[in-house]
Design a protein around this motif. Structure first.
Motif, short mmCIF file in Angstrom:
data_model
loop_
_atom_site.label_atom_id
_atom_site.label_comp_id
_atom_site.label_asym_id
_atom_site.label_seq_id
_atom_site.Cartn_x
_atom_site.Cartn_y
_atom_site.Cartn_z
N ARG A 140 0.10 17.77 10.84
CA ARG A 140 1.37 18.23 10.28
C ARG A 140 2.00 17.15 9.40
N SER A 141 1.98 15.92 9.86
CA SER A 141 2.55 14.83 9.07
C SER A 141 1.74 14.60 7.80
N ILE A 142 0.42 14.69 7.90
CA ILE A 142 -0.42 14.53 6.71
C ILE A 142 -0.07 15.59 5.68
N ALA A 143 0.07 16.84 6.12
CA ALA A 143 0.37 17.93 5.19
C ALA A 143 1.72 17.71 4.51
N ARG A 144 2.71 17.24 5.25
CA ARG A 144 4.03 17.02 4.66
C ARG A 144 4.00 15.88 3.64
N LEU A 145 3.28 14.81 3.95
CA LEU A 145 3.21 13.69 3.01
C LEU A 145 2.37 14.05 1.78
N GLN A 146 1.34 14.86 1.96
CA GLN A 146 0.57 15.31 0.80
C GLN A 146 1.43 16.15 -0.14
N LYS A 147 2.28 16.97 0.43
CA LYS A 147 3.21 17.76 -0.37
C LYS A 147 4.17 16.85 -1.13
N ALA A 148 4.66 15.81 -0.46
CA ALA A 148 5.57 14.87 -1.13
C ALA A 148 4.86 14.13 -2.26
N LEU A 149 3.60 13.77 -2.06
CA LEU A 149 2.84 13.10 -3.12
C LEU A 149 2.68 14.00 -4.34
N ARG A 150 2.40 15.26 -4.10
CA ARG A 150 2.29 16.20 -5.23
C ARG A 150 3.62 16.35 -5.95
N ALA A 151 4.73 16.39 -5.18
CA ALA A 151 6.06 16.54 -5.79
C ALA A 151 6.41 15.34 -6.65
N GLN A 152 5.92 14.16 -6.28
CA GLN A 152 6.19 12.95 -7.06
C GLN A 152 5.12 12.70 -8.13
N GLN A 153 4.22 13.67 -8.30
CA GLN A 153 3.18 13.59 -9.33
C GLN A 153 2.22 12.43 -9.11
N VAL A 154 1.88 12.18 -7.84
CA VAL A 154 0.94 11.12 -7.48
C VAL A 154 -0.45 11.71 -7.31
N THR A 155 -1.41 11.17 -8.02
CA THR A 155 -2.82 11.56 -7.88
C THR A 155 -3.43 10.75 -6.73
N VAL A 156 -4.08 11.44 -5.79
CA VAL A 156 -4.69 10.78 -4.64
C VAL A 156 -6.20 10.78 -4.80
N LEU A 157 -6.82 9.59 -4.77
CA LEU A 157 -8.28 9.45 -4.85
C LEU A 157 -8.77 8.92 -3.51
N GLU A 158 -9.45 9.77 -2.74
CA GLU A 158 -10.00 9.38 -1.44
C GLU A 158 -11.50 9.09 -1.57
N ASN A 159 -12.01 8.30 -0.59
CA ASN A 159 -13.42 7.92 -0.60
C ASN A 159 -13.81 7.35 -1.96
N ALA A 160 -12.95 6.46 -2.44
CA ALA A 160 -13.13 5.90 -3.79
C ALA A 160 -13.09 4.38 -3.72
N PRO A 161 -14.18 3.74 -3.29
CA PRO A 161 -14.18 2.27 -3.22
C PRO A 161 -14.04 1.64 -4.60
N LEU A 162 -13.33 0.50 -4.62
CA LEU A 162 -13.04 -0.19 -5.87
C LEU A 162 -14.08 -1.25 -6.17
N ALA A 163 -14.27 -1.48 -7.47
CA ALA A 163 -15.16 -2.55 -7.92
C ALA A 163 -14.38 -3.72 -8.48
N GLU A 164 -13.23 -3.44 -9.13
CA GLU A 164 -12.54 -4.51 -9.84
C GLU A 164 -11.13 -4.07 -10.21
N VAL A 165 -10.20 -5.04 -10.23
CA VAL A 165 -8.88 -4.84 -10.82
C VAL A 165 -8.87 -5.58 -12.14
N THR A 166 -8.43 -4.89 -13.19
CA THR A 166 -8.44 -5.48 -14.52
C THR A 166 -7.02 -5.60 -15.06
N ALA A 167 -6.89 -6.18 -16.24
CA ALA A 167 -5.57 -6.35 -16.85
C ALA A 167 -4.96 -5.01 -17.23
N THR A 168 -5.76 -3.98 -17.35
CA THR A 168 -5.25 -2.67 -17.77
C THR A 168 -5.36 -1.62 -16.68
#
Length: 729
Positions: free
Chosen positions: A199-227
């Motif tokens: 229930r809490s996950i569903a409510r927070l996912q709704k809030a993320l959509r309302a704030q126009q936040v894109t969620v990328l799961e199972n997405a390991p990072l390789a590098e942080v760059t200047a851009t």
């Protein structure tokens, strides 16, 4: 009746870190101190941010001041010394805590509450192009600067736990309110919000959509760059501000203490003791092996009363208490706007009322540190002698130059005895140092001592050294030799040895940097710490005195004023910690390079200390037979000094200083012109055509130097030129 301050000190208690547990311990200690204990708190900065209000600050619901616990005010209330620095090691064998730039601090009992870090050193580019969410203070400062910018903004958060979701929602909300949000991305190497119920996950996912936040799961990072960021699958995410909220971990140096740890966190018993019984730990940097729990501020808050009791017991030989953490707790999670989610077990609720509940809880916690009592003068015994109330004054005796004797008293008390007894000694009236002539060589001699206004003897000694050296620099001389005079408070031999080691390390450091040899000294035991230096110096040219100023000379001041006002406010709990830290840092600044620059061109020079800017300028005018005009708006001022002066804060020497120039109205911020300074700047008279060049050179060396006025003809007195009044609305 004997008080705690009358008793000798016998034990050192050192709190490493200003986390929630330690902040509460300091508050409790101020209300119930343990006699004979010298309390020290070590923290990187003068404030400690409260984690519960961080999302609200990020979203723009709270100002930065609301986020911070003021450790300077708290330490004053607790009677503790605050050491500004980051601990880098603890040695349980030698019972010492190490931090850069100063000698190790010894302890009998220590406690660690330093939180955790979200730094990700294993991720390429993170250190250069991203901000860890913890430590909170550095992140809050970086976000505030970015939030106050302009133009479209792309943001990203690494980590899809509760902390990461709270932050990205708050950041997105703040930027949307400014119509700046261009893109918001939440990235997690696994599944986001896996620690919560459905229930809490569903409510927070709704809030993320309302704030126009894109969620990328199972997405390991390789590098942080200047851009932005690059994922391991090759995708790139644009970001102008990237925060890391994944994989929070204890600081690496805790592993090297030799204490038992779990994944870097110090393992503690139910008495909050580590594997060394003289070292305690609490908050996120501690692992409760007896009852493992997730990292959460609620445990640090509830550990505080037990920690306070057990620290006192360890120092006094008392019986300790056990800490029993609750099995579960209510999680109140901010959702960007003034809406919050409540999660406990399988239950989940959301709405504005829950945000207001969280707000009320957070404000009540912070109010504990804002409601510290203001120090009041002690009541006079009855009966008492006539004039005692007037002699005591209406405020505590300020430290530093606020405890100096005023110019009027000096003139009448010792003026008739200031003549030279030898032909080769020239004690010019009002000059900063006496002149001793040996053949063709001119030597200058001066002495200065300061009553401690900070409980940190290392910082106090640094300031005292610079304060004394200024008399030599002001004469255009090169310091040569020094003797050190100390009055030390009553304490056990072990604590006395520790304090002397810190004082001598500071004295050696400052005097060696000035090219001075410490050739002797004297110590005695008294009521409080006093540090003094007697100095000699050699002149390779005619000494610079007060009497050489010329009409039309520009007046250059090398340091901002206001230290007396800030120290007076700190004693009564009215100064913000950042203001006090800034003032102490400025007082530690050496005037060596400034003196070398000005000595080439100065016609007259002095340093600004106990008589205030106008008091010392008056001495210069009298010696030179000239007047002066000052532009108040041009005078540099320490951060916070004007606000405090406008609020009516005055040093105990202010009234006598202001009486020297009754024609100048010393009200509001202009009171700073009569404010007694400790280790103040140099005030130099230079030719107008040299002024700008000298200012450029001074500023290049890090001085907040300014041209503040001009010398005028004889008989003009001192004139204060006010800024023009604002036009009527």
């Amino acid at each position: 009746m004997m008080t705690h301050s009358d008793l000798p000190l016998t034990r050192d208690l050192v709190l490493v870190g200003g986390g929630h547990s330690h902040a509460l311990v300091l508050r409790m200690w101020g209300m119930a101190p343990l006699a004979g204990v010298r309390l020290t708190v070590i923290n990187p900065g003068p404030t400690a941010p409260y984690s519960g209000m961080l999302p609200g600050f990020v979203a723009g619901h709270y100002p930065r001041e609301a986020l911070d616990i003021d450790l300077v005010q708290l330490a004053r209330f607790a009677g503790a010394r605050l050491v500004l620095g980051s601990a880098t090691a603890i040695n349980p064998q030698t019972k010492q805590i190490h931090l850069p730039g100063r000698p190790a601090i010894a302890y009998d009992v220590a406690s660690v509450d330093i939180g955790i870090t979200s730094d990700m050193p294993a991720l390429a580019g993170f250190g250069e192009h991203a901000r860890p969410a913890k430590p909170l203070g550095a992140f809050a400062t970086a976000w505030e600067a970015f939030r106050d910018g302009t133009g479209p903004a792309r943001i990203a958060c690494i980590g899809g736990g509760v902390a990461g979701v709270e932050l990205i929602l708050a950041m997105a909300h703040a930027l949307r309110q400014q119509n700046r949000l261009a893109q918001a991305t939440l990235i997690d190497a696994g599944a986001a919000l896996s620690a919560l119920g459905p229930r809490s996950i569903a409510r927070l996912q709704k809030a993320l959509r309302a704030q126009q936040v894109t969620v990328l799961e199972n997405a390991p990072l390789a590098e942080v760059t200047a851009t932005g960021l690059r994922l391991q699958d090759g995708r790139e995410i644009a970001s102008d501000f990237t925060v890391g909220a994944a994989g929070a971990r204890p600081y690496d140096w805790l592993r090297d203490t030799g204490l038992t740890h779990h994944e870097g966190a110090l393992v503690v018993t139910d008495r909050l003791q580590t594997s060394d019984p003289d070292i305690f730990a609490s908050g996120d940097c501690a692992h409760m092996a007896f009852a493992p729990r997730p990292k959460a501020g609620v445990f640090a808050v509830r550990q505080a009363p037990v920690l306070f009791h057990n620290l006192r017991a360890a120092l006094s030989g008392g019986r300790m208490r056990r800490y029993r953490p609750q099995a579960d707790y209510l999680k109140l999670i901010s959702m960007g706007s003034k809406t919050a989610l409540a999660d406990r077990g399988s239950r989940s609720y959301a709405g504005p009322l829950l945000w207001h509940l969280k707000d009320r809880i957070d404000r009540r916690f912070m109010a504990k540190f804002a409601a510290l009592p203001v120090m009041a003068p002690p009541a006079l015994p009855q009966p008492h002698a006539k004039g005692l109330a007037d002699a005591l004054g209406d405020k505590p005796l300020c430290g530093g130059c606020g405890s100096k004797v005023g110019r009027g008293s000096l003139r009448h008390g010792i003026g008739a005895h200031a003549g030279a007894a030898r032909d080769d000694v020239t004690p010019l009236p009002g000059d900063d140092a006496a002149q001793l002539r040996t053949g063709e060589v001119t030597q200058v001699l001066s002495t200065d001592h300061l009553r401690a206004f900070t409980n940190d003897p290392f910082t106090m000694t640094r300031i005292s050294a610079q304060h004394a050296l200024n008399d030599i620099w002001a004469m255009g001389a090169q310091p040569q030799a020094a003797t050190l005079t100390l009055i030390l408070p009553r304490q056990s031999p072990a604590l006395l040895q520790r304090q002397l080691a810190e004082i001598m390390a500071a004295a050696d450091q400052e005097m060696a940097a000035a090219g001075v040899a410490i050739v002797g000294g004297h110590t005695s035991i008294g009521a409080e710490l006093t540090v003094g230096f007697t100095l000699t110096g050699l002149c390779d040219r005619a000494p610079i005195t007060l009497s050489g100023a010329r009409p039309g000379d520009h007046l250059i001041l090398t340091k901002p004023i206001g230290s007396g006002t800030i120290l007076a406010a700190e004693m009564s709990g009215q100064a913000r910690g950042r203001w006090v830290a800034g003032a102490l840092e400025t007082m530690c600044q050496s005037q060596r390079k400034a003196a070398q620059i000005l000595a080439e061109e100065a016609h007259a020079m002095t340093d600004v200390t106990g008589f205030g800017l106008l008091g010392h300028l008056q001495g210069l005018c009298a010696a030179s037979g000239l007047g002066a005009q000052i532009r108040f708006e041009a005078v540099p001022k320490l951060r916070g000094a004007a606000e405090l002066a406008i609020a009516g804060v005055r040093s105990s020497l202010f009234a006598e200083n202001a009486a020297l120039l009754p024609q100048i109205q010393a009200t509001g911020a202009r009171a700073l012109l009569f404010d007694p300074q400790t280790s103040g700047g140099l005030l130099a008279c230079v030719a107008p055509e040299q002024s700008e060049m000298l200012l450029t050179r001074l500023r290049a060396q890090g001085y907040r130097a300014a041209e503040i006025g001009v010398m005028r003809g004889p008989g003009d007195g001192i004139i204060l030129r006010d800024p023009p009044s604002p036009p009527p609305r």
